[in-house]
Scaffold this motif. Sequence first.
Motif, PDB file in Angstrom:
ATOM      1  N   THR A 130      -0.612  -4.698  -7.415  1.00  0.00           N
ATOM      2  CA  THR A 130      -0.494  -4.501  -5.970  1.00  0.00           C
ATOM      3  C   THR A 130      -0.710  -3.035  -5.602  1.00  0.00           C
ATOM      4  O   THR A 130      -1.401  -2.715  -4.628  1.00  0.00           O
ATOM      5  CB  THR A 130       0.875  -4.978  -5.468  1.00  0.00           C
ATOM      6  OG1 THR A 130       1.067  -6.353  -5.829  1.00  0.00           O
ATOM      7  CG2 THR A 130       0.972  -4.846  -3.957  1.00  0.00           C
TER       8      THR A 130
ATOM      9  N   SER B 172      -4.082  -1.428  -3.494  1.00  0.00           N
ATOM     10  CA  SER B 172      -3.841  -1.003  -2.124  1.00  0.00           C
ATOM     11  C   SER B 172      -4.969  -0.115  -1.618  1.00  0.00           C
ATOM     12  O   SER B 172      -5.263   0.937  -2.197  1.00  0.00           O
ATOM     13  CB  SER B 172      -2.510  -0.238  -2.046  1.00  0.00           C
ATOM     14  OG  SER B 172      -2.418   0.486  -0.833  1.00  0.00           O
TER      15      SER B 172
ATOM     16  N   ALA C 101       3.506  -0.157  -1.365  1.00  0.00           N
ATOM     17  CA  ALA C 101       2.777  -1.194  -2.101  1.00  0.00           C
ATOM     18  C   ALA C 101       3.685  -1.882  -3.108  1.00  0.00           C
ATOM     19  O   ALA C 101       3.653  -3.110  -3.262  1.00  0.00           O
ATOM     20  CB  ALA C 101       1.568  -0.585  -2.794  1.00  0.00           C
TER      21      ALA C 101
END
Length: 420
Positions: free
Chosen positions: A309, A313, A333
């Motif tokens: 993740t 981002s 994030a």
Amino acid sequence: MGDWQQITGGVTAARGYRAAGITAGLKASGLPDLALILSDVDAIAAGVFTTSHVKAACVDYCRQILQAKHSARAILCNAGQANAATGHQGVKDAQETAELLAKALNIDPNLILLASTGVIGQRIKMDVLRSGIPQVVAALSETGSDAAAGAIITTDLVKKSIALETTIHDASGGLRQRPVRIGGIAKGSGMIHPNMATMLSFVTCDAAVAPTLWQQMLTRAADRSFNSITVDGDTSTNDSLIALANGQSRTPAITEMGAEAEKLEAMLTEVCQYLARAIARDGEGATCLIEVQVTGADDELAARQIAKTIVGSSLVKSAIFGCDPNWGRIAAAAGRAGVPFEQENLQVKLGDFLLLENGQPLPFDKAAASAYLKQAKMGAYLQADTVLISVSVGNGHGTGKAWGCDLSYDYVKINAEYTT
């Protein structure tokens, strides 16, 4: 470094393999566009493929072959046309391709696996392919890996190849050991996002491994490599990771997990991670590789989810491109990764700069941290051109890594003009 050494040879480093790459005329650019990998004998075959519901004909074809039997002799890859979203005719083209190659090699069509890369919605230029198949078969060589690596790329700037060697005890017992090799090539630069990312990778091994175990090893290796990279958040229609193990090292068959299986899987994972990092570093328009390391999660899966993740981002990637040590984007994030943790346990580091600890911001030299990013982008700091982000979310035993690249102006330019 594990219990292995890096050697030359790519997919032809392992015993009993030949490869070739030629210019058949599938690409308008006139660059190499047809690659073939051939095992001298039937090999155990395993594969991991795109999770997209819109899949290329070659993906469905390979899945059917591997579900019916776990062996293969050849992998043929064309570049230029993805043969995805091409309807029934695309399926027929894939079937004809396998039959043409089988005839040229004088083997069973069911021992052939296929891969394609290029523009979605375009069928393979079958008239060109029909004349190209005899040429690529004629070009097969025990030193043909580099040519094959060059024939599978599209927007890639560099070829991607690796080979490793370790030793495994032979059947006679005692201290005698025999070498085992794994080699791989890959392509990928854009439309890269788990699970799988827009990439192709072909791996060869000369060990003898039970089919189910080989598939399990490859699936785990994929999760820790190709499924842990992202460039732009877009998953492709053609993603394929195919691995062959032909037993030509003459080492005892590995049929269950144990010391030798763990050694082989570790080397397979390293091959896949090397190629995955190379894809992330070669992301369209990228100026550096980003590695995110997460610790303290409940398990490995949770840690990898947080890492993916963060590295995926767009805000984090843009900040890295701008040499802005904006740790808030990293923390944000991590918080939206879908993995629960206590905010007061969060720690964030950029390189050697500790930015956040126990959920509290720390004073740091912003100019020096920005200089770290600039130097990393120039390949002059510590880990060559790698920007390292380290995040801890608690006291759990779960650790994970993910890789990506920065988001530059050139990414938009490349993809805005992709088909024009």
